[in-house]
Design an enzyme around this catalytic site. Structure first.
Site, PDB file in Angstrom:
ATOM      1  N   PRO A  59       0.788  -1.360  -0.359  1.00 23.98           N
ATOM      2  CA  PRO A  59       0.224  -0.289  -0.094  1.00 23.98           C
ATOM      3  C   PRO A  59       0.215   1.455  -0.488  1.00 23.98           C
ATOM      4  O   PRO A  59       2.150   1.450   0.319  1.00 23.98           O
ATOM      5  CB  PRO A  59      -0.827  -0.296   0.949  1.00 23.98           C
ATOM      6  CG  PRO A  59      -0.251  -1.417   2.099  1.00 23.98           C
ATOM      7  CD  PRO A  59       0.498  -1.748   1.064  1.00 23.98           C
ATOM      8  N   ASP A  60       0.145   1.808  -0.446  1.00 25.19           N
ATOM      9  CA  ASP A  60       0.844   3.740  -0.252  1.00 25.19           C
ATOM     10  C   ASP A  60       0.728   4.236   1.095  1.00 25.19           C
ATOM     11  O   ASP A  60       0.550   3.733   1.885  1.00 25.19           O
ATOM     12  CB  ASP A  60       0.638   4.866  -1.558  1.00 25.19           C
ATOM     13  CG  ASP A  60      -1.552   4.949  -0.869  1.00 25.19           C
ATOM     14  OD1 ASP A  60      -1.685   4.908   0.249  1.00 25.19           O
ATOM     15  OD2 ASP A  60      -1.355   5.235  -2.418  1.00 25.19           O
ATOM     16  N   PHE A  61       1.328   5.477   0.629  1.00 24.75           N
ATOM     17  CA  PHE A  61       1.330   5.940   2.417  1.00 24.75           C
ATOM     18  C   PHE A  61      -0.061   6.370   3.065  1.00 24.75           C
ATOM     19  O   PHE A  61      -0.027   6.726   4.308  1.00 24.75           O
ATOM     20  CB  PHE A  61       2.358   7.012   2.415  1.00 24.75           C
ATOM     21  CG  PHE A  61       3.742   6.425   2.750  1.00 24.75           C
ATOM     22  CD1 PHE A  61       4.435   6.863   4.328  1.00 24.75           C
ATOM     23  CD2 PHE A  61       4.578   6.074   2.270  1.00 24.75           C
ATOM     24  CE1 PHE A  61       5.498   5.702   4.242  1.00 24.75           C
ATOM     25  CE2 PHE A  61       5.755   5.241   2.469  1.00 24.75           C
ATOM     26  CZ  PHE A  61       6.084   5.312   2.997  1.00 24.75           C
ATOM     27  N   ARG A  62      -0.575   7.924   1.854  1.00 29.33           N
ATOM     28  CA  ARG A  62      -1.145   8.212   2.627  1.00 29.33           C
ATOM     29  C   ARG A  62      -2.385   8.270   2.591  1.00 29.33           C
ATOM     30  O   ARG A  62      -4.217   8.730   2.762  1.00 29.33           O
ATOM     31  CB  ARG A  62      -1.472  10.023   2.149  1.00 29.33           C
ATOM     32  CG  ARG A  62       0.223  10.578   2.622  1.00 29.33           C
ATOM     33  CD  ARG A  62       0.727  11.874   2.618  1.00 29.33           C
ATOM     34  NE  ARG A  62       1.759  11.794   3.118  1.00 29.33           N
ATOM     35  CZ  ARG A  62       2.133  12.321   3.194  1.00 29.33           C
ATOM     36  NH1 ARG A  62       3.183  11.525   1.984  1.00 29.33           N
ATOM     37  NH2 ARG A  62       3.843  12.917   4.284  1.00 29.33           N
ATOM     38  N   ASN A 133      10.746   5.377  -4.500  1.00 30.03           N
ATOM     39  CA  ASN A 133       9.839   3.554  -3.867  1.00 30.03           C
ATOM     40  C   ASN A 133      12.182   2.870  -3.104  1.00 30.03           C
ATOM     41  O   ASN A 133      12.601   3.685  -3.330  1.00 30.03           O
ATOM     42  CB  ASN A 133       9.131   3.374  -4.777  1.00 30.03           C
ATOM     43  CG  ASN A 133       7.971   3.676  -5.251  1.00 30.03           C
ATOM     44  OD1 ASN A 133       7.432   4.189  -4.336  1.00 30.03           O
ATOM     45  ND2 ASN A 133       8.016   2.757  -6.406  1.00 30.03           N
ATOM     46  N   ASP A 135      11.663   0.631  -2.203  1.00 31.15           N
ATOM     47  CA  ASP A 135      11.018  -1.262  -2.222  1.00 31.15           C
ATOM     48  C   ASP A 135      12.251  -1.969  -3.216  1.00 31.15           C
ATOM     49  O   ASP A 135      11.644  -3.537  -2.843  1.00 31.15           O
ATOM     50  CB  ASP A 135       9.662  -1.578  -2.668  1.00 31.15           C
ATOM     51  CG  ASP A 135       9.497  -0.863  -4.074  1.00 31.15           C
ATOM     52  OD1 ASP A 135       9.980  -0.567  -4.878  1.00 31.15           O
ATOM     53  OD2 ASP A 135       8.192  -0.484  -3.947  1.00 31.15           O
ATOM     54  N   HIS A 152      14.582   8.525  -2.361  1.00 26.01           N
ATOM     55  CA  HIS A 152      14.642   8.765  -1.241  1.00 26.01           C
ATOM     56  C   HIS A 152      15.723   7.304  -0.212  1.00 26.01           C
ATOM     57  O   HIS A 152      14.953   6.838   0.444  1.00 26.01           O
ATOM     58  CB  HIS A 152      13.015   8.930  -0.576  1.00 26.01           C
ATOM     59  CG  HIS A 152      12.622   9.711  -0.344  1.00 26.01           C
ATOM     60  ND1 HIS A 152      11.533  10.017  -1.247  1.00 26.01           N
ATOM     61  CD2 HIS A 152      13.154  11.230  -1.632  1.00 26.01           C
ATOM     62  CE1 HIS A 152      10.892  11.284  -1.179  1.00 26.01           C
ATOM     63  NE2 HIS A 152      11.934  12.117  -1.627  1.00 26.01           N
TER      64      HIS A 152
END
Length: 595
Positions: A59-62, A133, A135, A152
């Site tokens: 899932p994403d963050f927000r 990402n 990941d 990041h």
């Protein structure tokens, strides 16, 4: 991108046409990519966010309900973002280590979007992929490390936050999987964490280096599955050349223009390069592959991946946090492969350029009546549509002076009352859009003196004698209009000041005055021509193009210039003429702010 990015350089119509020939569709962007493929030119720059990994089960963050930040209650954080804060990590590393154990790479497979990025590389068109990402799925898809910028950071490396000694990912993974806090074996005191950029840390050096090189050389920009809400990553979209086509693939529009910055211009009349596919990323890249005739190649890559790494059942979003830097992914496709769905090809041909609306007819200025009534009445019945404009100064619209203020009294119909975003502006003849203003002053400069003059019905009032007075407020004021059908109506009248620009072309030169709806940028009324017959004798805020490079110091009188040069020459023991040339050059280059 509603950030403080500078305005994009204005292009000519011919330059704008070269972007997408004004066919602002996803298919047109795909055609640009196809041209790069035929030329063997690596011109595609990709900006990727959390949305490209959602279909892998991350899932994403927000996103409300399923995003990472909505599912961190068990960590008892002071705020959700604290789990990626370097200061919080130093105080309580267990929270991040527990999360890292759940999100460690190897548990997820690249998505169809990741494979599309690899296909861009295989076709020889990928210049660089900037990803938020962490990941490492871009790496697992086979994208060359040289073409990948993990803005990041990622789990691909690890180091001590104190002594900066690198540690192997095998070692730190073993520590985290064993529920131990990774302590540096070298300095014995520092904590070791993956090379993920936390809040409070600088971005990787490679990001800054590639940003400078790649963005200005991009021929096509693809923005995939990101909300463009975290700087400095979000700023990249505004750094490509002004004629570079840009395509957003996301579930919703993001990064739209605020004012005249470099944000996306979706559904705007001046949009010549920004298209979108509002859908999940896997579905969007499948459409692009179809338009590029790459579908078989993309399917082949997916089949090869499944043979090498059989696909695992996807976990529910709540159980599996998102392995991406702290940024919202924009809500990409949450389940299922887009390639397995029937594709709606019509999305490729959806135009994102709003047709240019027809301009209202150019009308002459209303005549000003003599005496005190000139200040209180618009000079006859309102024009069609209820708008009228009186030129108060100069009274003769054929004798305007460049570099000097001009004053107008504008009446608008009752339905425009209270719309403070509306504005008056000066435009060159031939202008088509409200964004093409030529006057310098900000919209809506109603002057207190003008309002006072209208309200008190003074018999004599010359606005040009009051030009040293600053506008004091933005209040509109009402004056009664002609009665219609026995019922009195009111027009809103404003006395507005506009700054006529210096004209660096052959004089006389015609301008027009436009009244614009500030919310929609629709032109509601036009008056003119306002003819600039001459330029003012002195305008220190304008560069004299005919005179070549400036020899004097801008914004200073002769005596002030001489005094400044004298003081600097004495202070630095330099010849006065050398000081004059150096300071004039510095100010001309815009360097006055730093001395």
């Amino acid at each position: 991108m509603g950030n403080s990015s500078p305005s994009a350089p204005r292009l000519t119509e011919a330059e704008e046409r070269r972007a997408l020939d004004f066919k602002v569709t996803a298919r047109a962007v795909a055609a640009k990519i196809k041209t790069l493929e035929l030329k063997g030119e690596p011109g595609v720059v990709v900006m990727a966010g959390a949305g490209i990994s959602v279909s892998a089960g991350i899932p994403d963050f927000r996103t409300p309900g399923t995003g990472l930040y909505d599912n961190l209650a068990k960590y008892e954080l002071p705020r959700p973002e604290a789990i990626f804060s370097i200061d919080y990590f130093k105080e309580r590393p267990q929270a991040f280590c527990t999360l890292a154990k759940e999100m460690w790479p190897g548990k997820f497979s690249p998505t169809r979007t990741h494979l599309f990025l690899k296909l861009l590389e295989s076709k020889g068109v990928l210049r660089r992929c900037f990803t938020q990402n962490i990941d490492t799925l871009e790496r697992e898809a086979g994208i060359s490390p040289d073409l990948l910028v993990e803005a990041h950071g990622s789990f691909a490396g690890a180091r001590c936050i104190e002594c900066q000694e690198e540690q192997t990912t095998v070692w730190i993974q073993a520590e985290i999987e064993s529920d131990r806090i990774p302590k540096c074996p070298c300095c014995r005191e520092g904590l070791v964490k993956p090379d993920i950029t936390f809040f409070g840390e600088s971005l990787p050096r490679k990001f800054a280096e590639c940003r400078v090189i790649d963005m200005k050389r991009a021929s096509v920009l693809l923005v995939l599955g990101t909300s463009l809400s975290v700087a400095p990553f979000c700023e990249l979209a505004g750094e490509v050349p002004p004629a570079c086509p840009r395509l957003l693939v996301n579930h919703e529009k993001v990064g739209e223009r605020q004012g005249m910055d470099t944000g996306f211009r979706f559904d705007q009349v001046d949009n010549y390069r920004d298209a979108a596919l509002l859908m999940g990323c896997d579905e969007g890249v499948s459409l692009l592959a179809e338009a590029l005739d790459w579908t078989q190649d993309l399917d082949r890559l997916q089949s090869e991946l499944l043979e090498l790494k059989p696909k695992k059942p996807r976990a529910a979003p709540k159980a599996t946090p998102k392995a991406e830097a702290p940024e919202r992914g924009g809500g990409a496709l949450a389940a299922g492969e887009a390639g397995e769905k029937a594709m709606d090809m019509s999305a490729l041909d959806r135009s994102w350029r709003k047709p240019t609306p027809p301009l209202p007819p150019l009308r002459p200025f209303s005549p000003a009546k003599e005496g005190s009534a000139a200040a209180a009445e618009t000079g006859g019945a309102p024009e069609a549509g209820g708008y009228s404009c009186v030129a108060l100064a100069p009274l003769d619209a054929s004798a305007a002076v460049g570099g000097r203020p001009a004053w107008f009294k504008v009446a608008v119909p009752p339905d425009r009352q209270g719309r403070q975003s509306d504005y008056l502006g000066l435009y060159q003849g031939g202008a088509k859009l409200a964004a093409e203003r030529t006057d310098r002053d900000a919209p809506f400069r109603p002057d207190a003196l003008a309002a006072e003059a209208l309200e008190s019905e003074r018999t004599e009032w010359d606005p040009l004698t009051k030009e040293d007075r600053r506008p004091a407020h933005h209040e509109a004021f009402e004056t009664p209009a002609a009665q219609s059908g026995g019922q009195k109506s009111f027009l809103i009248e404003r006395a507005l000041r506009l700054r006529i620009p210096w004209v660096h072309f052959e004089l006389p030169f015609d301008l027009e005055v436009w009244y614009v709806d500030g919310a929609s940028e629709e032109v509601l009324a036009r008056w003119g021509p306002l003819t600039v017959a001459s330029n003012g004798a002195d305008d220190p805020n304008e560069e004299n193009l005919e005179a070549g490079p400036p020899n004097g110091l801008p914004d200073l009188g002769d005596e002030e210039q001489a005094e400044l040069v004298r003081l600097l020459a004495e202070k630095f023991n330099m010849p006065p003429e050398m000081v004059r040339q150096m300071v004039a050059s510095k100010l001309a280059e815009g360097g006055a702010e730093d001395g």
